[in-house]
Design an enzyme around this catalytic site. Structure first.
Site, PDB file in Angstrom:
ATOM      1  CB  SER A   1      16.291  -4.348  -9.833  1.00 29.90           C
ATOM      2  OG  SER A   1      15.351  -4.153 -10.859  1.00 29.90           O
TER       3      SER A   1
HETATM    4  N1  SAM Z   1      11.240  -6.442 -11.068  1.00 27.87           N
HETATM    5  C1  SAM Z   1      12.122  -7.285 -11.828  1.00 27.87           C
HETATM    6  C2  SAM Z   1      12.825  -8.295 -10.991  1.00 27.87           C
HETATM    7  O1  SAM Z   1      12.634  -8.331  -9.768  1.00 27.87           O
HETATM    8  O2  SAM Z   1      13.557  -9.101 -11.570  1.00 27.87           O
HETATM    9  C3  SAM Z   1      13.100  -6.506 -12.665  1.00 27.87           C
HETATM   10  C4  SAM Z   1      12.450  -5.932 -13.830  1.00 27.87           C
HETATM   11  S1  SAM Z   1      13.422  -5.561 -15.223  1.00 27.87           S
HETATM   12  C5  SAM Z   1      14.496  -4.327 -14.619  1.00 27.87           C
HETATM   13  C6  SAM Z   1      12.134  -4.679 -16.128  1.00 27.87           C
HETATM   14  C7  SAM Z   1      11.061  -5.583 -16.692  1.00 27.87           C
HETATM   15  O3  SAM Z   1      10.000  -4.761 -17.159  1.00 27.87           O
HETATM   16  C8  SAM Z   1      11.524  -6.413 -17.861  1.00 27.87           C
HETATM   17  O4  SAM Z   1      11.322  -7.775 -17.602  1.00 27.87           O
HETATM   18  C9  SAM Z   1      10.649  -5.915 -19.023  1.00 27.87           C
HETATM   19  O5  SAM Z   1      10.307  -6.919 -19.960  1.00 27.87           O
HETATM   20  C10 SAM Z   1       9.430  -5.403 -18.274  1.00 27.87           C
HETATM   21  N2  SAM Z   1       8.600  -4.443 -19.005  1.00 27.87           N
HETATM   22  C11 SAM Z   1       8.971  -3.422 -19.809  1.00 27.87           C
HETATM   23  N3  SAM Z   1       7.886  -2.775 -20.275  1.00 27.87           N
HETATM   24  C12 SAM Z   1       6.802  -3.391 -19.740  1.00 27.87           C
HETATM   25  C13 SAM Z   1       5.396  -3.195 -19.830  1.00 27.87           C
HETATM   26  N4  SAM Z   1       4.850  -2.217 -20.569  1.00 27.87           N
HETATM   27  N5  SAM Z   1       4.583  -4.029 -19.148  1.00 27.87           N
HETATM   28  C14 SAM Z   1       5.089  -5.042 -18.397  1.00 27.87           C
HETATM   29  N6  SAM Z   1       6.412  -5.281 -18.271  1.00 27.87           N
HETATM   30  C15 SAM Z   1       7.254  -4.470 -18.932  1.00 27.87           C
END
Ligand code: SAM
Length: 218
Positions: free
Chosen positions: A65
């Site tokens: 992000s």
């Molecule tokens: N917080 C992260 C960072 O600091 O890099 C950025 C996260 S990225 C914008 C969103 C993440 O949420 C992705 O890696 C995606 O695979 C994960 N995601 C989506 N749905 C999810 C779920 N139901 N449970 C866990 N992770 C999930």
């Protein structure tokens, strides 16, 4: 000058011009983001852009992000240092690394196993010992470790997932981007007398939260 020095200067600039200048006030959040080496969490292809004012690809169609969004969401949790926090969407691990400096324990869930494994390795390499990572559907939370004083969802949800509300401690705070797949608003909630009081903060764009209490996988 050590190898880490140019990154330290870029971090200082990021905190001053992208965060403090835009209204991030929590000194603990600013300090944490001045210290966490974001360059360790970005994909090597994007190393030269580690401190850009934007999200960056991390593989598997996911992103790390934008620093400002990390700061806004972290500040909304109002952490004092002794909390247990749950993050849904580990991604690169950067957000969890920031939380690790602000809370006692961080539990983070990533649905894509290779991303979870990579983040686990980075926490070890960077000496972060208070973050536990697991790979599962985070929309169902981590009931064995509940209740949580703070819950942060870093992917776009159609609504605040009910299991997460149920796993929030009294007085605890939750922050979730809620909307459609194209655009969301940050919903910030506080558990008060067993009910979630919410307000809406800034607009944002996140990758989808996919799971039982999120969007369905195509
Ligand atoms: N917080 C992260 C960072 O600091 O890099 C950025 C996260 S990225 C914008 C969103 C993440 O949420 C992705 O890696 C995606 O695979 C994960 N995601 C989506 N749905 C999810 C779920 N139901 N449970 C866990 N992770 C999930």
């Amino acid at each position: 000058m050590t190898v880490a020095e140019p990154y330290r200067l870029l971090r200082e600039e990021m905190v001053e011009f992208q965060l403090a200048a835009r209204g991030i006030r929590d000194e603990r959040v600013l300090k944490a983001m001045r210290e966490v080496p974001r360059e360790r969490f970005v994909d090597l292809l994007y190393l030269s852009r580690a401190y850009d004012d934007s999200a960056l690809p991390i593989g598997w169609g996911q992103t790390i992000s934008q620093p400002y969004m990390v700061a806004v969401m972290t500040e909304a949790l109002e952490l004092k240092g002794d909390e247990t926090v749950l993050e849904i969407g580990t991604g690169s691990g950067y957000q969890a690394a920031v939380l690790a400096r602000l809370a006692r324990r961080v539990f983070t869930i990533e649905r894509i196993e290779p991303l979870a494994a990579r983040a686990r390795g980075l926490f070890e390499e960077t000496g972060i010992r208070n973050v536990m990572v697991r790979s599962s559907d985070g929309t169902q939370g981590w009931p064995e470790e509940a209740p949580f004083d703070g819950i942060i969802v870093t992917a776009a949800a159609p609504a605040v997932p009910l299991p997460l509300v149920q796993q929030l401690a009294e007085g605890g705070r939750i922050v979730v981007p809620v909307g459609d797949l194209a655009f969301q608003e940050l919903v910030i909630g506080r558990m008060e007398g067993g009910r979630l009081a919410t307000r809406v903060s800034t607009g944002c764009v996140f990758v989808p939260l996919i799971g039982r209490f999120g969007w369905k996988e195509e």
